[in-house]
Write a protein that holds these residues in place. Structure first.
Motif, PDB file in Angstrom:
ATOM      1  N   ILE A 161      56.660  84.787  48.080  1.00  0.00           N
ATOM      2  CA  ILE A 161      55.534  85.270  47.273  1.00  0.00           C
ATOM      3  C   ILE A 161      56.028  86.262  46.224  1.00  0.00           C
ATOM      4  O   ILE A 161      55.650  86.183  45.045  1.00  0.00           O
ATOM      5  CB  ILE A 161      54.463  85.897  48.178  1.00  0.00           C
ATOM      6  N   ILE A 162      56.888  87.194  46.633  1.00  0.00           N
ATOM      7  CA  ILE A 162      57.426  88.185  45.698  1.00  0.00           C
ATOM      8  C   ILE A 162      58.208  87.498  44.579  1.00  0.00           C
ATOM      9  O   ILE A 162      58.056  87.830  43.392  1.00  0.00           O
ATOM     10  CB  ILE A 162      58.321  89.198  46.441  1.00  0.00           C
ATOM     11  N   ALA A 163      59.052  86.536  44.928  1.00  0.00           N
ATOM     12  CA  ALA A 163      59.874  85.854  43.926  1.00  0.00           C
ATOM     13  C   ALA A 163      59.016  85.097  42.916  1.00  0.00           C
ATOM     14  O   ALA A 163      59.277  85.136  41.710  1.00  0.00           O
ATOM     15  CB  ALA A 163      60.842  84.895  44.619  1.00  0.00           C
ATOM     16  N   ILE A 164      57.995  84.410  43.391  1.00  0.00           N
ATOM     17  CA  ILE A 164      57.128  83.646  42.495  1.00  0.00           C
ATOM     18  C   ILE A 164      56.363  84.567  41.552  1.00  0.00           C
ATOM     19  O   ILE A 164      56.283  84.314  40.336  1.00  0.00           O
ATOM     20  CB  ILE A 164      56.160  82.766  43.317  1.00  0.00           C
ATOM     21  N   LEU A 165      55.808  85.646  42.080  1.00  0.00           N
ATOM     22  CA  LEU A 165      55.064  86.587  41.232  1.00  0.00           C
ATOM     23  C   LEU A 165      55.995  87.279  40.237  1.00  0.00           C
ATOM     24  O   LEU A 165      55.607  87.534  39.084  1.00  0.00           O
ATOM     25  CB  LEU A 165      54.338  87.609  42.099  1.00  0.00           C
ATOM     26  N   ALA A 166      57.225  87.578  40.654  1.00  0.00           N
ATOM     27  CA  ALA A 166      58.191  88.200  39.745  1.00  0.00           C
ATOM     28  C   ALA A 166      58.562  87.239  38.627  1.00  0.00           C
ATOM     29  O   ALA A 166      58.702  87.647  37.463  1.00  0.00           O
ATOM     30  CB  ALA A 166      59.437  88.632  40.506  1.00  0.00           C
ATOM     31  N   TYR A 167      58.726  85.968  38.950  1.00  0.00           N
ATOM     32  CA  TYR A 167      59.062  84.981  37.919  1.00  0.00           C
ATOM     33  C   TYR A 167      57.914  84.841  36.918  1.00  0.00           C
ATOM     34  O   TYR A 167      58.143  84.709  35.708  1.00  0.00           O
ATOM     35  CB  TYR A 167      59.384  83.636  38.552  1.00  0.00           C
ATOM     36  N   GLN A 168      56.690  84.881  37.413  1.00  0.00           N
ATOM     37  CA  GLN A 168      55.537  84.842  36.510  1.00  0.00           C
ATOM     38  C   GLN A 168      55.588  86.018  35.533  1.00  0.00           C
ATOM     39  O   GLN A 168      55.384  85.851  34.321  1.00  0.00           O
ATOM     40  CB  GLN A 168      54.236  84.889  37.310  1.00  0.00           C
ATOM     41  N   ASP A 169      55.888  87.215  36.034  1.00  0.00           N
ATOM     42  CA  ASP A 169      55.982  88.391  35.173  1.00  0.00           C
ATOM     43  C   ASP A 169      57.146  88.273  34.195  1.00  0.00           C
ATOM     44  O   ASP A 169      57.046  88.694  33.041  1.00  0.00           O
ATOM     45  CB  ASP A 169      56.150  89.655  36.020  1.00  0.00           C
ATOM     46  N   LEU A 170      58.265  87.719  34.668  1.00  0.00           N
ATOM     47  CA  LEU A 170      59.445  87.559  33.820  1.00  0.00           C
ATOM     48  C   LEU A 170      59.144  86.624  32.664  1.00  0.00           C
ATOM     49  O   LEU A 170      59.609  86.860  31.528  1.00  0.00           O
ATOM     50  CB  LEU A 170      60.615  87.033  34.661  1.00  0.00           C
ATOM     51  N   LYS A 171      58.402  85.568  32.909  1.00  0.00           N
ATOM     52  CA  LYS A 171      58.030  84.637  31.840  1.00  0.00           C
ATOM     53  C   LYS A 171      57.127  85.299  30.810  1.00  0.00           C
ATOM     54  O   LYS A 171      57.193  85.018  29.610  1.00  0.00           O
ATOM     55  CB  LYS A 171      57.306  83.415  32.431  1.00  0.00           C
ATOM     56  N   ARG A 172      56.285  86.207  31.283  1.00  0.00           N
ATOM     57  CA  ARG A 172      55.322  86.859  30.394  1.00  0.00           C
ATOM     58  C   ARG A 172      55.958  87.999  29.592  1.00  0.00           C
ATOM     59  O   ARG A 172      55.512  88.322  28.498  1.00  0.00           O
ATOM     60  CB  ARG A 172      54.160  87.428  31.210  1.00  0.00           C
ATOM     61  N   ASN A 173      56.988  88.645  30.187  1.00  0.00           N
ATOM     62  CA  ASN A 173      57.524  89.858  29.592  1.00  0.00           C
ATOM     63  C   ASN A 173      59.048  89.886  29.686  1.00  0.00           C
ATOM     64  O   ASN A 173      59.612  90.268  30.714  1.00  0.00           O
ATOM     65  CB  ASN A 173      56.926  91.080  30.305  1.00  0.00           C
ATOM     66  N   ALA A 174      59.712  89.501  28.605  1.00  0.00           N
ATOM     67  CA  ALA A 174      61.183  89.468  28.595  1.00  0.00           C
ATOM     68  C   ALA A 174      61.781  90.877  28.689  1.00  0.00           C
ATOM     69  O   ALA A 174      62.963  91.027  29.018  1.00  0.00           O
ATOM     70  CB  ALA A 174      61.673  88.780  27.329  1.00  0.00           C
ATOM     71  N   ASP A 175      60.986  91.907  28.415  1.00  0.00           N
ATOM     72  CA  ASP A 175      61.492  93.287  28.472  1.00  0.00           C
ATOM     73  C   ASP A 175      61.801  93.721  29.900  1.00  0.00           C
ATOM     74  O   ASP A 175      62.385  94.779  30.107  1.00  0.00           O
ATOM     75  CB  ASP A 175      60.461  94.257  27.865  1.00  0.00           C
ATOM     76  N   LEU A 176      61.413  92.918  30.887  1.00  0.00           N
ATOM     77  CA  LEU A 176      61.733  93.256  32.272  1.00  0.00           C
ATOM     78  C   LEU A 176      63.221  93.167  32.548  1.00  0.00           C
ATOM     79  O   LEU A 176      63.707  93.735  33.510  1.00  0.00           O
ATOM     80  CB  LEU A 176      60.970  92.333  33.235  1.00  0.00           C
ATOM     81  N   LEU A 177      63.952  92.449  31.697  1.00  0.00           N
ATOM     82  CA  LEU A 177      65.416  92.352  31.881  1.00  0.00           C
ATOM     83  C   LEU A 177      66.095  93.554  31.268  1.00  0.00           C
ATOM     84  O   LEU A 177      65.647  94.087  30.266  1.00  0.00           O
ATOM     85  CB  LEU A 177      65.958  91.079  31.240  1.00  0.00           C
TER      86      LEU A 177
END
Length: 210
Positions: A194-210
């Motif tokens: 669940i954590i990985a899927i939600l994190a990937y959703q956020d990563l797709k929305r916001n490249a600044d997370l990297l």
């Protein structure tokens, strides 16, 4: 009770994988309390993304559920001196937290990353060439010692799938939208997944997370 300090730890049970201890805790006034502490090996899990943007998950039986669950590839961490698998892997640190984790929690990502890459290939037959660390989690922070590091793997190349003798795993390719629905429909119940899927959703929305 005020600030607690452990004054004793006693092993009360040892199973196949875990050890159960009883901790005796004491606060500044001398009042005491007993807590359970379960020691287990650390681990890592990785959410793989294929060239079509589909999530690669694995479906396997879990005796805790007496049912099948859909999860990211994952396994127990083992110390490894051979870091050759890491060559050619482009590594990203979500939110740049590794220095903080090293200092605060003595967290070294290499052991966990090696585990994630090993499990990705063993369970799915794919090796990611771009890997992003999300964070690590503790499934029951008031009880378990086990840390599970969570990664996202992209730019996949084919490796060699080789399951353990006792494993029977089906590979599942699904869209992010479908995976999110499965979480909210109760079809994906594993916390690291669940954590990985939600994190990937956020990563797709916001490249600044990297």
């Amino acid at each position: 009770m005020g600030e607690l300090k452990r004054v004793d730890r006693k092993l009360v049970y040892q199973a196949h994988r875990v050890k159960v201890y009883e901790d005796l805790m004491q606060d500044e006034s001398g009042r005491q309390a007993r807590y359970d502490y379960v020691e287990n090996r650390n681990g890592a899990g990785i959410l793989l993304i294929d060239e079509d943007g589909k999530l690669i998950l694995v479906k396997q039986y879990r005796n805790t559920l007496d049912d099948y669950d859909v999860e990211i590839a994952a396994g127990c961490a083992e110390s490894c001196e051979d870091l050759s698998t890491l060559s050619g892997v482009e590594f990203h640190d979500m939110k740049g937290r590794i220095p903080e984790l090293r200092e605060k929690d003595n967290f070294d990502p290499k052991e966990y990353l090696m585990t994630a890459l090993r499990e990705a290939e063993e369970e799915t037959g794919f090796i990611p060439e771009t890997v992003t660390l999300v964070n690590y989690m503790i499934a029951a922070v008031g009880l378990f010692s086990e840390r599970t590091a969570i990664f996202i793997g992209q730019n996949l190349r084919e490796g060699h799938r080789h399951l353990d003798e006792e494993e029977s795993i089906e590979i599942v390719h699904i869209s992010l939208e479908r995976a999110l629905n499965m979480i909210y429909e109760g079809q994906i119940r594993d916390s690291k997944t669940i954590i990985a899927i939600l994190a990937y959703q956020d990563l797709k929305r916001n490249a600044d997370l990297l």
